[in-house]
Design an enzyme around this catalytic site. Structure first.
Site, PDB file in Angstrom:
ATOM      1  N   SER A  80       0.845  -1.184   0.000  1.00 32.01           N
ATOM      2  CA  SER A  80       0.000   0.000   0.000  1.00 32.01           C
ATOM      3  C   SER A  80       0.882   1.235   0.000  1.00 32.01           C
ATOM      4  CB  SER A  80      -0.921   0.014   1.218  1.00 32.01           C
ATOM      5  OG  SER A  80      -0.151   0.282   2.367  1.00 32.01           O
ATOM      6  N   LYS A  81       0.235   2.375  -0.102  1.00 29.83           N
ATOM      7  CA  LYS A  81       0.945   3.639  -0.217  1.00 29.83           C
ATOM      8  C   LYS A  81       1.967   3.837   0.914  1.00 29.83           C
ATOM      9  CE  LYS A  81       1.181   6.969  -3.084  1.00 29.83           C
ATOM     10  NZ  LYS A  81       1.631   6.637  -4.413  1.00 29.83           N
TER      11      LYS A  81
END
Ligand code: GLU
Length: 474
Positions: A242-243
């Site tokens: 994820s980011k």
């Protein structure tokens, strides 16, 4: 199927950026096909009009181009093939593998509610499945696939092994909506069949879709492709990427300064292995890549490994390849393009720019001495070095450089003698020379810079520096 040409594809949905996982899937498909004389195709899955954007398609095309993943023919737009998808839905209707369902949203909701209350499966069972077409109303309908109710559907997956789904867990999925538009699940199968795809290599988030898609192949009497569902990429902590783990979009890696060759190498290693090999060329990857080398557990993204591989590629690539990579990096990061004479100078300097660099930005930093024009803009730290020995030394050096042969050995002799005469270590002398020749502290060696710049430019820079006023420091 064994004597058929291998055809693989990447089928990204154009929503947002190009995910690094999509890039890896594309790479696996590319390696598999290209390593076997097969074809690699690109299909943009833009059926979902609300979520698809032209910018996202552009990001995919740019990402593919940057990574050097060339595909055969033109990119196929799934949306543009909608009438063909509808045609197949009607064919399944005609051959009895699909039926018209007139149930309204309210009826379906009521069915689900009742099922929940009675603790039955909420999978929708349409009452229209077995009705006589003669009794059909003149009303909007969807076309549903007549899925088998009993037994099981097996997927012989090249990565996951045999995966079995009970048919009573599959509903009669909608293939054509009441407005005549096809569903994604139908479109994928029709497109893969029409494009002659022999191997579907994709993320394992599509594994359950495969069971439903197989039913469409069967309904149409089409040969199944070979499936390989690859585990998704996780972050270093083992959680889904994820980011917060860092960059997700392929373009960001380009902007961070990783060469495409390094990215291909690293992405190939994410989930696939060939013994202990970490660093390899495209030719080796093409020769080695096979579905049997894909692991069953999610790969972890590790920036340290990427940096390491990247440094090795920067060290190994040809001068010309390095300069092309630098040009791409400058463009991607919005920096001015290399003018032809600067390009030539960078090419000449390439041999002394790579040492220790893990990313292209570090190479560009080292190349500043050829990219900059006189009078140099001297960084404050370098400026301090300029005056840490008497600036007079630089003025003493220039006449000595006028007539010596411009070769490493001679230049070393001149500078070492100068340092000795003044009782200085070579390092002490080198610091102001770096400042004078590059305006920076981190540079290639003084001799490399002198050789690349040539006599006239070297002397001119030393003279510029010799005229600097120590007051400028204040
Ligand atoms: N469009 C799907 C995605 O972006 C891929 C579908 C497939 O590979 O079959 O995840």
């Amino acid at each position: 199927m064994s004597d058929r040409q291998i055809v693989t594809r990447i089928a990204p949905s154009p929503t947002g950026y190009m995910h690094v996982g999509t890039a890896r899937t594309a790479l696996f498909n590319w390696l598999y096909a290209r390593g076997r004389g097969g074809k690699f195709l690109l299909r943009i899955e833009d059926t979902d009009r609300a979520r698809s954007t032209p910018e996202a398609t552009k990001a995919i095309l740019e990402g593919m181009a940057w990574l050097g993943l060339d595909y055969d023919g033109d990119a196929v737009s799934q949306f543009e093939r909608a009438s063909r998808h509808a045609e197949v839905a009607r064919e399944m209707l005609a051959n009895g593998h699909a039926y018209k369902c007139f149930a309204t949203q309210d009826e379906i909701a009521a069915f689900r509610e009742a099922a929940r209350a009675e603790k039955r499966s909420t999978l929708y069972r349409s009452p229209w499945r077995d009705t006589d077409p003669a009794s059909h109303p003149n009303a909007p309908y969807v076309i549903r696939l007549k899925a088998p109710k009993e037994g099981e559907t097996g997927i012989n997956d090249q990565v996951q092994g045999r995966v079995v789904v009970r048919n009573d867990q599959l509903d009669d999925m909608i293939c054509l909506r009441s407005d005549g538009t096809p569903t994604y699940m139908l479109a994928v199968v029709v497109d893969d069949f029409d494009m002659g795809v022999t191997h579907v290599i994709r993320g394992d988030d599509h594994l359950t879709n495969a069971a439903r898609q197989i039913l469409v192949y069967r309904a149409m009497g089409w040969d199944l492709p070979i499936y390989a569902h690859i585990p998704l990429i996780h972050g270093p902590d083992g959680k889904k990427l994820s980011k917060r783990h860092g960059a997700l979009g392929v373009a960001e890696y380009r902007e961070m300064g990783y060469p495409a060759a390094a990215m291909r190498n690293y992405l190939a290693r994410l989930g696939w292995s060939h013994g202990d090999d970490e660093f390899f060329t495209d030719a080796q990857a093409l020769e080695w890549f096979d579905l049997s080398g894909i692991g069953k557990s999610p790969a972890r993204f590790d920036f340290k490994k990427l940096d390491n591989i990247s440094g090795k590629h920067i060290a190994a690539m040809t001068d010309e390849a390095l300069v092309s990579e630098l040009e791409g990096y400058l463009a991607a990061t919005g920096q001015p393009v290399l003018q032809p004479h600067k390009r030539d100078a960078t090419l000449k300097a390439a041999y002394c720019l790579r040492g220790g660099a893990k990313k292209l930005g570090q190479v560009i930093d080292k190349a500043r001495f050829v990219l900059a024009d006189r009078p140099l803009n001297i960084e404050p730290k370098a400026m301090a070095n300029l005056f840490n020995v008497s600036i007079g030394i630089l003025n003493e050096l220039t006449p000595q450089l006028q007539n010596v042969s411009w070769e490493r050995d001679t230049l070393e002799g001149v500078l070492n003698t100068l340092a000795e005469t003044h009782g200085l270590s070579f390092g002490k002398l080198a610091a102001p020379l770096r400042a004078a020749l590059a305006g920076r502290t981190a540079t290639p060696s003084v001799f490399d810079m002198m050789l690349v710049l040539g006599r006239d430019e070297t002397i001119a820079r030393l003279e510029d520096a010799g005229k600097m006023d120590p007051e400028a420091l204040a």
